[in-house]
Design a protein around this motif. Structure first.
Motif, PDB file in Angstrom:
ATOM      1  N   GLU A   1       0.812  -1.208   0.000  1.00  0.00           N
ATOM      2  CA  GLU A   1       0.000   0.000   0.000  1.00  0.00           C
ATOM      3  C   GLU A   1       0.859   1.278   0.000  1.00  0.00           C
ATOM      4  OE1 GLU A   1      -3.214   0.159  -0.311  1.00  0.00           O
ATOM      5  OE2 GLU A   1      -3.479  -2.018  -0.386  1.00  0.00           O
ATOM      6  N   CYS A   2       1.851   1.348   0.928  1.00  0.00           N
ATOM      7  CA  CYS A   2       2.629   2.582   1.082  1.00  0.00           C
ATOM      8  C   CYS A   2       4.102   2.431   0.729  1.00  0.00           C
ATOM      9  CB  CYS A   2       2.524   3.127   2.516  1.00  0.00           C
ATOM     10  SG  CYS A   2       3.207   1.989   3.744  1.00  0.00           S
ATOM     11  N   GLY A   3       4.558   1.198   0.486  1.00  0.00           N
ATOM     12  CA  GLY A   3       5.951   0.984   0.109  1.00  0.00           C
ATOM     13  C   GLY A   3       6.919   1.000   1.283  1.00  0.00           C
ATOM     14  N   GLU A   4       6.431   1.022   2.534  1.00  0.00           N
ATOM     15  CA  GLU A   4       7.295   1.026   3.715  1.00  0.00           C
ATOM     16  C   GLU A   4       8.047  -0.289   3.811  1.00  0.00           C
ATOM     17  OE1 GLU A   4       8.968   2.501   7.280  1.00  0.00           O
ATOM     18  OE2 GLU A   4       7.891   3.462   5.618  1.00  0.00           O
ATOM     19  N   LYS A   5       9.349  -0.201   4.129  1.00  0.00           N
ATOM     20  CA  LYS A   5      10.145  -1.409   4.280  1.00  0.00           C
ATOM     21  C   LYS A   5       9.723  -2.143   5.532  1.00  0.00           C
ATOM     22  CE  LYS A   5      14.889  -3.116   4.400  1.00  0.00           C
ATOM     23  NZ  LYS A   5      16.322  -2.766   4.385  1.00  0.00           N
ATOM     24  N   VAL A   6       9.525  -3.443   5.376  1.00  0.00           N
ATOM     25  CA  VAL A   6       9.021  -4.264   6.488  1.00  0.00           C
ATOM     26  C   VAL A   6      10.220  -4.845   7.230  1.00  0.00           C
ATOM     27  CG1 VAL A   6       7.626  -6.238   7.130  1.00  0.00           C
ATOM     28  CG2 VAL A   6       6.937  -4.782   5.208  1.00  0.00           C
ATOM     29  N   ALA A   7      10.216  -4.637   8.552  1.00  0.00           N
ATOM     30  CA  ALA A   7      11.281  -5.228   9.360  1.00  0.00           C
ATOM     31  C   ALA A   7      11.122  -6.724   9.408  1.00  0.00           C
ATOM     32  CB  ALA A   7      11.232  -4.644  10.766  1.00  0.00           C
ATOM     33  N   PRO A   8      12.204  -7.469   9.330  1.00  0.00           N
ATOM     34  CA  PRO A   8      12.095  -8.945   9.346  1.00  0.00           C
ATOM     35  C   PRO A   8      11.505  -9.414  10.672  1.00  0.00           C
ATOM     36  CG  PRO A   8      14.366  -8.239   9.638  1.00  0.00           C
ATOM     37  CD  PRO A   8      13.595  -7.020   9.261  1.00  0.00           C
ATOM     38  N   ALA A   9      10.698 -10.440  10.554  1.00  0.00           N
ATOM     39  CA  ALA A   9      10.055 -10.997  11.754  1.00  0.00           C
ATOM     40  C   ALA A   9      11.099 -11.683  12.619  1.00  0.00           C
ATOM     41  CB  ALA A   9       8.948 -11.980  11.349  1.00  0.00           C
ATOM     42  N   ILE A  10      10.980 -11.492  13.910  1.00  0.00           N
ATOM     43  CA  ILE A  10      11.911 -12.105  14.868  1.00  0.00           C
ATOM     44  C   ILE A  10      11.167 -13.205  15.611  1.00  0.00           C
ATOM     45  CG2 ILE A  10      13.367 -11.680  16.869  1.00  0.00           C
ATOM     46  CD1 ILE A  10      13.602  -8.804  15.953  1.00  0.00           C
ATOM     47  N   PRO A  11      11.700 -14.411  15.619  1.00  0.00           N
ATOM     48  CA  PRO A  11      11.017 -15.505  16.345  1.00  0.00           C
ATOM     49  C   PRO A  11      10.840 -15.151  17.822  1.00  0.00           C
ATOM     50  CG  PRO A  11      12.790 -16.350  14.949  1.00  0.00           C
ATOM     51  CD  PRO A  11      12.909 -14.879  14.913  1.00  0.00           C
ATOM     52  N   ALA A  12       9.874 -15.826  18.449  1.00  0.00           N
ATOM     53  CA  ALA A  12       9.535 -15.519  19.835  1.00  0.00           C
ATOM     54  C   ALA A  12      10.682 -15.823  20.780  1.00  0.00           C
ATOM     55  CB  ALA A  12       8.275 -16.298  20.251  1.00  0.00           C
ATOM     56  N   ASP A  13      11.524 -16.807  20.425  1.00  0.00           N
ATOM     57  CA  ASP A  13      12.624 -17.176  21.317  1.00  0.00           C
ATOM     58  C   ASP A  13      13.919 -16.453  20.969  1.00  0.00           C
ATOM     59  OD1 ASP A  13      12.930 -18.402  18.924  1.00  0.00           O
ATOM     60  OD2 ASP A  13      13.671 -20.318  19.737  1.00  0.00           O
ATOM     61  N   MET A  14      13.847 -15.438  20.083  1.00  0.00           N
ATOM     62  CA  MET A  14      15.018 -14.691  19.677  1.00  0.00           C
ATOM     63  C   MET A  14      14.855 -13.221  20.094  1.00  0.00           C
ATOM     64  SD  MET A  14      16.812 -17.058  18.180  1.00  0.00           S
ATOM     65  CE  MET A  14      18.009 -16.285  17.116  1.00  0.00           C
ATOM     66  N   VAL A  15      15.976 -12.454  20.078  1.00  0.00           N
ATOM     67  CA  VAL A  15      15.962 -11.047  20.455  1.00  0.00           C
ATOM     68  C   VAL A  15      17.102 -10.340  19.720  1.00  0.00           C
ATOM     69  CG1 VAL A  15      17.524 -11.321  22.429  1.00  0.00           C
ATOM     70  CG2 VAL A  15      15.893  -9.428  22.405  1.00  0.00           C
ATOM     71  N   VAL A  16      16.900  -9.040  19.411  1.00  0.00           N
ATOM     72  CA  VAL A  16      17.937  -8.252  18.741  1.00  0.00           C
ATOM     73  C   VAL A  16      18.792  -7.560  19.819  1.00  0.00           C
ATOM     74  CG1 VAL A  16      18.426  -6.341  17.175  1.00  0.00           C
ATOM     75  CG2 VAL A  16      16.498  -7.873  16.706  1.00  0.00           C
ATOM     76  N   CYS A  17      20.100  -7.797  19.770  1.00  0.00           N
ATOM     77  CA  CYS A  17      21.005  -7.177  20.752  1.00  0.00           C
ATOM     78  C   CYS A  17      21.132  -5.676  20.445  1.00  0.00           C
ATOM     79  CB  CYS A  17      22.387  -7.833  20.708  1.00  0.00           C
ATOM     80  SG  CYS A  17      23.589  -7.048  21.823  1.00  0.00           S
ATOM     81  N   PRO A  18      20.850  -4.790  21.420  1.00  0.00           N
ATOM     82  CA  PRO A  18      20.960  -3.342  21.171  1.00  0.00           C
ATOM     83  C   PRO A  18      22.405  -2.879  21.063  1.00  0.00           C
ATOM     84  CG  PRO A  18      20.441  -3.742  23.477  1.00  0.00           C
ATOM     85  CD  PRO A  18      20.359  -5.074  22.791  1.00  0.00           C
TER      86      PRO A  18
END
Length: 466
Positions: A405-422
């Protein structure tokens, strides 16, 4: 007819410098007594001969070598020569007063204001050369003292040297004030220096007559208090002094402010270093915890690898064990089945098969765990949540990278047992630390002891403010 004396000694007072004994023309056996701090000068026929120090003397030829054999040596006889004895007092005459006989004209150097000042003080005087004083100043007089009243002498040292003192003070006082850069309003604190300068200019005149001045003091310098110019100069000095005081106070306050600023900066630096130290300590602890966790994981992994290697060395793996257990259970069930014509045997066979299957069921969980993930049951899988665009809210197709619809880049889905290190940005498994960079994900609530996410402001369990 001349008097005959047996003992000759000093009979003057302490203020007298030179005193002539009244007895003259004494015989050769006369005793001469000279006290400490005294000297006696023997005259004969108007000529100064021998000088005697402290002691007792018999006026004989051997004691008076300059007289020779001119004395009458007959006991009790009279000398045919005219003899005199002068006693000289060698003590220091203290606190002898002096003063200028008129005002001293003085031109104030900084403002060029003409002033008239006076000076007075005291001096200490003593005889340095008895023969010189007697010959050059006393002469044929009966003696001499500082003041006119001393022993009724017709001449005094004070009157003799007053012009010398007054002239020397007038000639050198003004020059001493200027050459030493002395403020006339602050002259009292410089009297000692001025006294030393004036003494050096006066002493030579006294030493010419056998006297010396061990100490010379200016006790007062009379200032022209009634002079309008002098009063104006004093007012200007007061203003200047007040200005210097204000400047000094400002300088002190500035120094205090600078000192306080330096102290504050030092305290801040210490506090910052303390905080940096605490942060460094926490980081080191986190690194140690990560290293221990990695070491434990590595040890567990190595133990698993070792066990797997042992089983492969034996020729089978876990799948073989499970298959063996299933076959064994099935065989036991089949072996218990019998054929019975009345139909009762079929029921028994079914029961036996059920027992065998029950035995196989004992290992079914292990078999299910082994094949978990290879053939999942569609009926038991959790439904995949519907993805929405973070910008416009439109529904996104599965695995879409951009919104239709708007062309916004979609962030990849992160599994429930995973986390992104800040810290490093890697997607890692959930835990207390990032296995890539060691960043600490959770901390402990100081109140309830539960784990909370690093950076949270409140504990989710007890609400404690972090």
């Amino acid at each position: 007819m001349a008097q005959i004396a047996e003992i000759i000694k000093y009979e003057g007072d302490n203020s007298t410098f030179i005193w002539k004994h009244p007895v003259e023309d004494f015989n050769s056996l006369t005793q001469l007594i000279v006290h400490e701090s005294q000297e006696a000068l023997f005259f004969m026929n108007g000529q100064a001969l021998d000088l005697f120090g402290a002691g007792r003397y018999t006026l004989e030829t051997q004691n008076i070598p300059m007289i020779g054999k001119v004395l009458n040596r007959a006991t009790g006889g009279e000398s045919p020569f005219h003899c005199e004895v002068y006693f000289i007092n060698k003590t220091v005459q203290m606190a002898i007063k002096w003063g200028t006989d008129s005002k001293i004209r003085f031109l104030e150097p900084s403002l060029g204001i003409p002033l008239e000042i006076g000076a007075c003080g005291e001096l200490n005087l003593t005889v340095s050369d008895s023969r010189k004083l007697l010959v050059k100043l006393v002469g044929t007089m009966r003696g001499i003292a500082w003041e006119e009243k001393g022993m009724g002498f017709t001449k005094s040292i004070q009157n003799s040297f007053r012009p010398l003192i007054s002239t020397a003070v007038k000639a050198h006082l003004s020059n001493a004030i200027k050459s030493n850069n002395i403020n006339i309003l602050e002259i009292d604190e410089n009297l000692e220096r001025l006294s030393d300068v004036l003494r050096q200019s006066i002493v030579p005149g006294f030493e010419e007559y056998g006297l010396t001045i061990p100490q010379f003091y200016i006790t007062n310098v009379a200032l022209p208090e009634n002079n309008p110019n002098f009063r104006r100069m004093r007012e200007l000095h007061t203003v200047s002094f007040q200005t210097r005081m204000i400047q000094a106070e400002a300088l002190v306050k500035s120094a205090q402010a600078d000192a306080e600023a330096e102290i504050t900066a030092a305290r801040r630096k210490i506090e910052l270093e303390k905080q940096l130290t605490e942060t460094e300590v926490a980081k080191r602890e986190a690194e140690r915890d990560l290293i221990r966790a990695q070491a434990d994981a590595q040890a567990t992994k190595m133990a698993g690898f070792a066990e797997a290697e042992v089983m492969r060395a034996k020729g089978y793996d876990q799948k073989d064990v499970l298959q063996t257990e299933v076959q064994k259970a099935y065989a036991e069930g089949i072996g218990n089945m019998t054929i019975n014509g009345s139909g009762g045997g079929v029921a028994g066979d079914m029961i036996g098969l059920g027992v065998g299957m029950a035995a196989a069921g004992a290992v079914a969980p292990q078999l299910g765990d082994m094949f978990k993930g290879f053939a999942p049951n569609p009926s038991t899988e959790a439904p995949v949540p519907e993805a929405k665009c973070a910008k416009c809210g439109a529904t996104l197709p599965a695995n879409a990278k951009f919104c239709l619809e708007c062309g916004e880049k979609v962030a990849p889905a992160i599994p429930a047992d995973m986390v992104v290190c800040p810290e490093c940005g890697n997607t890692v498994s959930k835990g207390k630390f990032c296995p890539e960079c060691g960043h600490k994900f959770v901390t402990v609530c100081p109140k309830c002891g539960k784990d909370v996410v690093v950076g949270a402001k409140f504990c989710l369990e007890c609400g404690e403010k972090l």
